[in-house]
Design an enzyme around this catalytic site. Structure first.
Site, PDB file in Angstrom:
ATOM      1  N   ASP A  61       0.890  -1.119  -0.119  1.00  0.00           N
ATOM      2  CA  ASP A  61       0.208  -0.005   0.384  1.00  0.00           C
ATOM      3  C   ASP A  61       0.995   0.604  -0.077  1.00  0.00           C
ATOM      4  O   ASP A  61       1.803   1.581   1.176  1.00  0.00           O
ATOM      5  CB  ASP A  61      -0.434   0.135   1.140  1.00  0.00           C
ATOM      6  CG  ASP A  61      -2.398   0.906   0.971  1.00  0.00           C
ATOM      7  OD1 ASP A  61      -1.287   2.639   1.524  1.00  0.00           O
ATOM      8  OD2 ASP A  61      -3.123   0.517   1.110  1.00  0.00           O
ATOM      9  N   ASN A  89       2.099   5.911 -10.918  1.00  0.00           N
ATOM     10  CA  ASN A  89       0.717   6.178 -11.116  1.00  0.00           C
ATOM     11  C   ASN A  89      -0.522   5.608 -10.061  1.00  0.00           C
ATOM     12  O   ASN A  89      -1.456   6.306 -10.415  1.00  0.00           O
ATOM     13  CB  ASN A  89       0.494   4.529 -12.375  1.00  0.00           C
ATOM     14  CG  ASN A  89      -1.471   3.961 -12.555  1.00  0.00           C
ATOM     15  OD1 ASN A  89      -1.552   5.065 -13.681  1.00  0.00           O
ATOM     16  ND2 ASN A  89      -1.594   3.559 -12.183  1.00  0.00           N
ATOM     17  N   TYR A 170      -9.797  16.809  -4.711  1.00  0.00           N
ATOM     18  CA  TYR A 170      -8.686  16.004  -5.896  1.00  0.00           C
ATOM     19  C   TYR A 170      -7.305  16.426  -6.682  1.00  0.00           C
ATOM     20  O   TYR A 170      -6.056  16.763  -6.455  1.00  0.00           O
ATOM     21  CB  TYR A 170      -9.515  14.841  -6.765  1.00  0.00           C
ATOM     22  CG  TYR A 170      -8.602  14.449  -8.106  1.00  0.00           C
ATOM     23  CD1 TYR A 170      -7.907  13.345  -7.485  1.00  0.00           C
ATOM     24  CD2 TYR A 170      -8.548  14.681  -9.247  1.00  0.00           C
ATOM     25  CE1 TYR A 170      -7.448  12.752  -8.252  1.00  0.00           C
ATOM     26  CE2 TYR A 170      -8.181  14.052 -10.159  1.00  0.00           C
ATOM     27  CZ  TYR A 170      -6.845  12.624  -9.255  1.00  0.00           C
ATOM     28  OH  TYR A 170      -6.926  12.252 -10.888  1.00  0.00           O
ATOM     29  N   LYS A 174      -2.575  16.831  -6.323  1.00  0.00           N
ATOM     30  CA  LYS A 174      -2.272  16.744  -8.043  1.00  0.00           C
ATOM     31  C   LYS A 174      -1.593  18.659  -7.738  1.00  0.00           C
ATOM     32  O   LYS A 174       0.048  17.632  -8.583  1.00  0.00           O
ATOM     33  CB  LYS A 174      -2.786  16.162  -8.661  1.00  0.00           C
ATOM     34  CG  LYS A 174      -3.560  15.218  -8.563  1.00  0.00           C
ATOM     35  CD  LYS A 174      -2.319  13.731  -9.091  1.00  0.00           C
ATOM     36  CE  LYS A 174      -3.595  12.625  -8.960  1.00  0.00           C
ATOM     37  NZ  LYS A 174      -2.194  11.122  -9.602  1.00  0.00           N
ATOM     38  N   VAL A 203      -9.535   9.831 -18.998  1.00  0.00           N
ATOM     39  CA  VAL A 203      -9.485   7.845 -19.921  1.00  0.00           C
ATOM     40  C   VAL A 203     -10.817   7.872 -19.035  1.00  0.00           C
ATOM     41  O   VAL A 203     -10.661   7.558 -17.715  1.00  0.00           O
ATOM     42  CB  VAL A 203      -7.828   7.918 -19.077  1.00  0.00           C
ATOM     43  CG1 VAL A 203      -7.728   6.635 -19.723  1.00  0.00           C
ATOM     44  CG2 VAL A 203      -6.791   8.915 -19.476  1.00  0.00           C
TER      45      VAL A 203
END
Ligand SMILES: NC(=O)c1ccc[n+]([C@@H]2O[C@H](COP(=O)([O-])OP(=O)(O)OC[C@H]3O[C@@H](n4cnc5c(N)ncnc54)[C@H](OP(=O)(O)O)[C@@H]3O)[C@@H](O)[C@H]2O)c1
Length: 274
Positions: A61, A89, A170, A174, A203
């Site tokens: 993890d 990723n 989020y 980032k 995506v």
């Protein structure tokens, strides 16, 4: 033999990185996942991937420092102590903030706090530990590229110029990751290590499958406004295969010499996010 460490290969974009990089038998591909048994089974049942002896799956993890330490030791045993590429990723995409603006989330202060902490735990702190723990391997590698998969949502100019309200927490996590990449680059560029934050585009990995009609409507309203003016050629979300192919080209072409050290770019290698 070029060696790759890819986190979050259990599904989505990470699984596609695993598929594409391991298709070259010259590559050694180490994948980190939370649930090794599930991913081993998935790989063994995948007609393309089963039997590929260059795939190695380890459990960690990203929020478990001891687990990452162990994974670094296991990776070193496979690669002989070096590593050419890290593809960071693994990421947390929280449904909580995907469809709302920051002001709308204020009515749920406790959940907002918890979600933001979780996002930073995975997308920022986990990756800092990952990079520090695997850096000794990268230092001994030939290629020396560390790629963090970020998001176009974290671009402040996109947010400012197009009033992009969605996914505020989020996006902040980032944006912090992008800065961490820039800081690692500032310190390790002199050692010939390229650090790059790379966004995959939009995506389709099924993340919106559980969205309510109301949530989908909010998202459609924002993108319906944005796309015709910002990205008139946008034809809808990319498949993981398309996105990873584009990103692999960016990864091959990026270099310190070309000025990419510490940069934050899209799947097109520029600041066009859609
Ligand atoms: N899809 C898009 O449109 C899009 C757009 C911009 C950026 N991204 C970024 O692309 C990356 C891949 O996302 P995706 O679209 O493929 O999403 P996804 O299908 O939700 O996959 C996320 C991956 O991250 C792993 N992960 C999450 N938390 C983790 C943790 N604590 N420790 C280890 N692994 C963890 C997941 O593992 P489990 O299976 O164990 O949960 C899974 O493999 C993420 O960094 C995401 O932010 C995606």
């Amino acid at each position: 033999m070029p060696s790759y460490l890819i986190t979050g290969v259990s599904r989505g974009i990470g699984y596609e990185f695993l598929r594409q990089y391991s298709s070259d038998t010259n590559n050694i591909v180490v994948g980190l996942v939370r649930n090794k048994a599930t991913t081993d089974k998935k790989v063994s049942e995948d007609p393309d991937l089963k039997g590929r002896s260059n795939i190695h799956i380890f459990a960690a993890d990203i929020t478990d420092y001891a687990g990452l330490q162990k994974a670094a030791l296991e990776t070193a045993k496979i690669t002989g102590g070096s590593l050419d590429y890290i593809i960071a990723n693994a990421g947390l995409v929280a449904p909580f903030d995907q469809y709302d603006g920051i002001g709308d989330l204020g009515s749920q202060p406790e959940q907002l706090t918890k979600e933001l902490r979780d996002l930073f735990e995975v997308n920022v702190i986990g990756n800092i530990h990952l990079f520090n723990l695997f850096l000794p391997l990268i230092q001994k590698g030939q290629v020396r590229k560390v790629i963090a998969i970020t998001s176009g949502y974290s671009d402040i100019e996109l947010t400012r110029n197009w009033d992009m309200t969605l996914a505020p927490l989020y996006s902040a996590s980032k944006a912090a990751l992008n800065m961490i990449i820039a800081k690692f680059s500032a310190q390790f560029k002199k050692d010939g290590i390229l650090f790059l934050a790379l966004a995959p585009g939009t995506v389709d990995v099924g993340n919106h499958d559980t969205a309510t009609p109301e949530q989908l409507q909010k998202s459609t309203a924002v993108f319906g406004e944005l796309v015709p003016k910002y990205a008139p050629d946008f034809k809808g979300p990319l498949t993981p295969e398309q996105s990873v192919s584009l990103m692999r080209t960016v990864i091959v072409n990026a270099s310190i010499e070309k000025g990419n050290a510490g940069d934050f770019v899209s799947q097109f290698g520029n600041k066009q996010w859609l």
